[in-house]
Design an enzyme around this catalytic site. Structure first.
Site, PDB file in Angstrom:
ATOM      1  N   ASP A 109       0.472 -40.133  46.390  1.00  4.88           N
ATOM      2  CA  ASP A 109      -0.507 -39.194  45.843  1.00  4.88           C
ATOM      3  C   ASP A 109      -0.140 -37.789  46.287  1.00  4.88           C
ATOM      4  O   ASP A 109       0.635 -37.607  47.237  1.00  4.88           O
ATOM      5  CB  ASP A 109      -1.922 -39.546  46.317  1.00  4.88           C
ATOM      6  CG  ASP A 109      -2.978 -38.621  45.716  1.00  4.88           C
ATOM      7  OD1 ASP A 109      -3.073 -38.575  44.472  1.00  4.88           O
ATOM      8  OD2 ASP A 109      -3.677 -37.939  46.472  1.00  4.88           O
ATOM      9  N   SER A 110      -0.746 -36.812  45.628  1.00  4.72           N
ATOM     10  CA  SER A 110      -0.507 -35.417  45.986  1.00  4.72           C
ATOM     11  C   SER A 110      -1.134 -35.070  47.332  1.00  4.72           C
ATOM     12  O   SER A 110      -0.793 -34.043  47.924  1.00  4.72           O
ATOM     13  CB  SER A 110      -1.077 -34.491  44.907  1.00  4.72           C
ATOM     14  OG  SER A 110      -2.477 -34.664  44.808  1.00  4.72           O
ATOM     15  N   CYS A 117      -2.178 -40.979  41.582  1.00  2.10           N
ATOM     16  CA  CYS A 117      -2.415 -39.566  41.293  1.00  2.10           C
ATOM     17  C   CYS A 117      -2.401 -39.412  39.780  1.00  2.10           C
ATOM     18  O   CYS A 117      -1.419 -39.796  39.128  1.00  2.10           O
ATOM     19  CB  CYS A 117      -1.325 -38.707  41.927  1.00  2.10           C
ATOM     20  SG  CYS A 117      -1.349 -36.961  41.474  1.00  2.10           S
ATOM     21  N   GLU A 166      -9.409 -31.858  50.175  1.00  3.42           N
ATOM     22  CA  GLU A 166      -8.269 -31.714  51.089  1.00  3.42           C
ATOM     23  C   GLU A 166      -8.636 -30.937  52.359  1.00  3.42           C
ATOM     24  O   GLU A 166      -8.039 -31.137  53.410  1.00  3.42           O
ATOM     25  CB  GLU A 166      -7.106 -31.019  50.376  1.00  3.42           C
ATOM     26  CG  GLU A 166      -6.412 -31.881  49.338  1.00  3.42           C
ATOM     27  CD  GLU A 166      -5.585 -33.012  49.939  1.00  3.42           C
ATOM     28  OE1 GLU A 166      -5.058 -32.854  51.061  1.00  3.42           O
ATOM     29  OE2 GLU A 166      -5.476 -34.066  49.282  1.00  3.42           O
ATOM     30  N   CYS A 215      -9.200 -37.974  38.551  1.00  4.65           N
ATOM     31  CA  CYS A 215      -8.399 -37.525  39.696  1.00  4.65           C
ATOM     32  C   CYS A 215      -8.844 -38.387  40.854  1.00  4.65           C
ATOM     33  O   CYS A 215     -10.049 -38.562  41.076  1.00  4.65           O
ATOM     34  CB  CYS A 215      -8.652 -36.040  39.995  1.00  4.65           C
ATOM     35  SG  CYS A 215      -7.879 -35.472  41.540  1.00  4.65           S
ATOM     36  N   HIS A 270      -8.959 -37.858  43.869  1.00  2.00           N
ATOM     37  CA  HIS A 270      -9.741 -37.137  44.880  1.00  2.00           C
ATOM     38  C   HIS A 270     -11.242 -37.177  44.553  1.00  2.00           C
ATOM     39  O   HIS A 270     -12.076 -37.102  45.449  1.00  2.00           O
ATOM     40  CB  HIS A 270      -9.318 -35.667  44.953  1.00  2.00           C
ATOM     41  CG  HIS A 270      -8.015 -35.412  45.642  1.00  2.00           C
ATOM     42  ND1 HIS A 270      -6.804 -35.683  45.055  1.00  2.00           N
ATOM     43  CD2 HIS A 270      -7.738 -34.889  46.860  1.00  2.00           C
ATOM     44  CE1 HIS A 270      -5.825 -35.339  45.883  1.00  2.00           C
ATOM     45  NE2 HIS A 270      -6.373 -34.850  46.997  1.00  2.00           N
TER      46      HIS A 270
END
Length: 272
Positions: free
Chosen positions: A11-12, A74, A153, A185, A187
């Site tokens: 993932d990012s 992701c 993040e 997403c 996240h």
């Protein structure tokens, strides 16, 4: 092939932990390796060519760890890099867009489906293509929410600032009602309580990452790769290109695993 080989997740940043969380529930015997490219997150605003290059770097790192399956956890990377990587590797490669789309089509009663994601995911129109292909009657309303990933993040997802940003970002849907919303997403599920509060209890939220684990489970059985002989506690290894302290803080809180201790790596290096 050794069935004890781990499944790799990339993932990012920390978003893919939402997929790992579901894997811990659905796949209790599987060993897991996770790599989050937190140093270069977010991927959403980046050019597709750069996202592809970064995704390949993460993929090669995990291939060196002898993974038996790769999960691109992701949405941005799935949108631009999945097909190329899938065609190149000899192991199964799974993305998050198709499973999330299938679940949304199953859930909707009005065919009014919303999609929220990064700029890159929304720009790619990947969800729109899959949804229209699977359900031509569906009306797709897409919205980029670029401020969501930085909130997660930076571990601010429980703050009043996060609440305000989510409310302002989702105002679009006040005039564009949907009965189903894809969290496009990985996240975003970390912000799920805030998103649900804004959208209302009647809107079904689809966690694309969680839906993906169901497909992982199916493919493990199909290819006879499922680990059915685990004799010791499963292994979980976490790598990050950014701050291990921040990563561990979020991972411990989200996964409810107090023993997590990630390792810092610089992509392109041979050593772990």
């Amino acid at each position: 092939m050794d069935k004890n080989q781990p499944i790799g997740f990339i993932d990012s940043g920390v978003g893919g932990l939402t997929v790992v969380k579901e894997a811990l529930k659905q796949l209790p015997n599987e060993n897991i390796i996770y790599l989050g490219d937190t140093a270069r997150c977010p991927y959403g605003p980046r050019p597709a060519e750069q996202v592809i290059a970064f995704t390949w770097e993460m993929t090669r790192f995990l291939l060196n760890k002898n993974i038996k399956m790769l999960v691109i956890a992701c949405n941005t990377a799935t949108a631009v890099a999945l097909e190329e990587i899938k065609k190149t590797l000899s192991i199964p490669v799974i993305g998050v867009i198709l499973p999330g789309s299938r679940a949304a089509i199953k859930a909707t009663h009005t065919n009014q489906i919303g999609v929220i994601g990064t700029e890159g995911t929304i720009k790619s129109a990947s969800y729109e293509r899959v949804l229209q292909e699977k359900s031509p009657k569906a009306k797709i309303l897409s919205l980029a929410c670029p401020k969501f990933v930085p909130i997660v993040e930076s571990n601010q997802f429980q703050t009043s600032v996060a609440k305000k940003i989510v409310a302002e970002s989702l105002r679009y849907f006040e005039k564009q009602p949907v009965d189903t919303l894809i969290l496009g997403c990985t996240h975003y599920p970390i912000l799920r309580p805030l998103i649900q509060n804004v959208m209302g209890s009647k809107v079904k939220l689809i966690d694309s990452g969680a839906e993906t684990v169901g497909e992982v489970s199916t493919l493990l059985d199909y290819f006879q790769m499922a680990n059915t002989t685990l004799t010791t506690e499963r292994s979980m290894t976490f790598y990050t290109t950014g701050s291990t302290k921040m990563f561990d803080q979020i991972a411990k809180e989200w996964l409810k695993e107090n023993t997590i201790s990630s390792k810092h790596i610089a992509l392109g290096e041979e050593k772990s």
